[in-house]
Write an enzyme that holds these catalytic residues in place. Structure first.
Site, short mmCIF file in Angstrom:
data_model
loop_
_atom_site.label_atom_id
_atom_site.label_comp_id
_atom_site.label_asym_id
_atom_site.label_seq_id
_atom_site.Cartn_x
_atom_site.Cartn_y
_atom_site.Cartn_z
N ARG A 3 44.07 49.04 38.86
CA ARG A 3 45.43 47.33 39.22
C ARG A 3 47.30 49.19 38.32
O ARG A 3 46.44 50.24 37.89
CB ARG A 3 45.73 46.53 38.55
CG ARG A 3 44.51 45.91 38.78
CD ARG A 3 44.47 44.83 38.17
NE ARG A 3 43.42 43.64 38.07
CZ ARG A 3 41.58 44.02 37.87
NH1 ARG A 3 42.00 44.72 36.97
NH2 ARG A 3 41.11 43.35 38.62
N LYS A 13 42.28 43.28 33.46
CA LYS A 13 41.93 41.71 32.68
C LYS A 13 41.50 40.97 32.18
O LYS A 13 39.40 41.61 31.87
CB LYS A 13 42.20 40.86 34.43
CG LYS A 13 43.27 41.59 35.27
CD LYS A 13 43.32 40.03 36.68
CE LYS A 13 43.95 40.91 37.25
NZ LYS A 13 44.44 39.41 38.80
N HIS A 71 49.49 48.23 44.68
CA HIS A 71 48.60 47.21 45.49
C HIS A 71 47.10 46.81 46.13
O HIS A 71 46.62 47.60 46.65
CB HIS A 71 48.65 45.97 44.70
CG HIS A 71 47.53 45.06 44.54
ND1 HIS A 71 46.65 45.22 42.71
CD2 HIS A 71 46.88 43.97 45.01
CE1 HIS A 71 45.67 43.93 42.51
NE2 HIS A 71 46.46 44.38 43.75
N ARG A 73 45.09 50.31 45.95
CA ARG A 73 43.83 49.49 45.38
C ARG A 73 42.74 48.44 46.24
O ARG A 73 41.67 49.54 46.44
CB ARG A 73 43.98 48.84 43.82
CG ARG A 73 42.68 47.94 43.51
CD ARG A 73 43.48 47.35 42.62
NE ARG A 73 42.16 46.20 41.99
CZ ARG A 73 41.17 46.45 41.30
NH1 ARG A 73 40.99 47.02 40.34
NH2 ARG A 73 40.72 44.89 40.72
N HIS A 101 36.30 43.50 38.70
CA HIS A 101 36.02 42.39 39.10
C HIS A 101 35.11 40.85 38.69
O HIS A 101 33.77 41.63 38.28
CB HIS A 101 35.56 42.08 40.55
CG HIS A 101 36.54 41.85 41.97
ND1 HIS A 101 36.43 42.23 42.95
CD2 HIS A 101 37.97 42.69 41.31
CE1 HIS A 101 38.14 42.49 43.87
NE2 HIS A 101 38.73 42.56 42.49
N TYR A 160 36.29 41.59 50.51
CA TYR A 160 36.66 42.84 51.55
C TYR A 160 35.64 43.65 52.17
O TYR A 160 35.99 44.08 53.47
CB TYR A 160 36.29 44.50 50.64
CG TYR A 160 37.75 44.70 49.20
CD1 TYR A 160 38.70 44.97 50.01
CD2 TYR A 160 37.71 44.24 48.21
CE1 TYR A 160 39.56 44.56 49.10
CE2 TYR A 160 38.27 43.85 46.94
CZ TYR A 160 39.43 44.27 47.13
OH TYR A 160 40.91 44.32 46.34
#
Length: 309
Positions: A165, A187, A255, A258, A281, A290
């Site tokens: 990110r 995150k 983004h 990514r 994730h 994806y």
């Protein structure tokens, strides 16, 4: 907390503050997420106070029914709140009442009868391999100051070559940089190790060699013109310039690089679990999107190339 905190009595207000502390210190939610959760609960308590005709007490929460929550959700929908935001509102409420149950304050089944709004998952738009590579190679050529061109090239290379990110790339320090791996803080403060391919490492080294600023080992590597931490807006502007110069689609953002990293890995046989780890994730379901992206690209290519397409 906002003025709507006065819609509760002292005890309930204390439990709300304890819940917010728990979200920040234990679950380590991002500040903006924490703010949104607190705002959602504030609005619910204000609604409930008006619905029940007085400040919300523990007894009022105990008597709460599924119909009360559905009425609140219906009101929020009339305020043009979308399904994604409504789903977050319900998640906020469930988090608070789960906290009350864990600390022995209250147990309620009211939330169990309320369905989570269906959210349509939008597919990320990946660039082609050629487009992604061009964003990296053309970046340096667009800048008159060599060190700034090298800096932007290194950041964009990290987005595509390591799947970072933009916030993760800009928070990297020299201490995070090893010979063949990156220590990335994602995150929620979660740390992961990401392999550093040669081309990306070379981009970073080229920037560090040219940069007039040499931050300490624990300070962000990427710097603005005056030496302060680099703003993500500058990289976004760089991508806007690249879109114009290279004729890239409007979806070509930092983004999107990514997304392209994940899509291209999957298209070349990458393991879904490994890609999940690389992207940071928390859930495999987030990464599984994806597979849909790759299938769509395959079908699109097939339709264009097949004689009967």
């Amino acid at each position: 907390m906002t003025d709507s905190a006065f819609a509760t009595d002292d005890f309930v207000r204390d439990r709300i503050l304890a819940w917010l502390r728990d979200l920040g210190a234990v679950r380590r939610l991002a500040p903006k997420t924490l703010e949104a959760y607190g705002r959602d609960l504030d609005q619910f308590m204000s609604f409930l106070a008006g619905h029940m005709g007085g400040p919300v007490t523990l007894a009022a929460l105990r008597d709460m029914r599924g119909a009360d929550i559905r009425a609140f959700m219906a009101q929020r929908r009339t305020e043009t709140l979308g399904s994604r935001s409504l789903a977050r509102v319900l998640s906020s409420l469930k988090s608070f009442f789960a906290f009350l149950e864990r600390d022995g304050t209250l147990a309620t089944d009211a939330l169990n009868v309320v369905r989570t709004p269906k959210v349509a998952r939008s597919l990320p738009k990946a660039l082609s391999v050629v487009e992604a590579k061009r964003t990296i190679t053309e970046t340096e050529a667009m800048e008159e100051e060599p060190w700034i061109g090298a800096r932007d090239m290194a950041v964009i290379a990290l987005c595509y070559g390591a799947g970072l990110r933009i916030s993760e790339a800009l928070s990297l320090t020299r201490a995070d940089l090893e010979s063949d791996t990156l220590r990335v803080t994602g995150k929620g403060g979660k740390v992961r190790l990401v392999p550093l391919i040669g081309a990306v490492r070379q981009s970073i080294d080229a920037y560090l060699a040219l940069s007039p600023f040499q931050p300490e080992a624990d300070e962000p590597m990427f710097r603005g013109k005056r030496g302060g931490p680099l703003s993500p807006r500058l990289i976004q502007l760089r991508m806007e310039n690249l879109r114009s110069a290279l004729g890239l689609p409007p979806s070509a953002t930092p983004h999107a690089l990514r997304h392209s990293f994940a899509t291209h890995l999957l298209g070349r046989g990458g393991d879904l679990r490994a890609i999940q780890e690389l992207l940071g994730h928390a859930s495999l379901s987030t990464t599984q999107i994806y597979t849909q992206v790759d299938t769509e690209r395959l079908l699109e290519s097939y339709a264009k190339a097949h004689p009967r397409g």
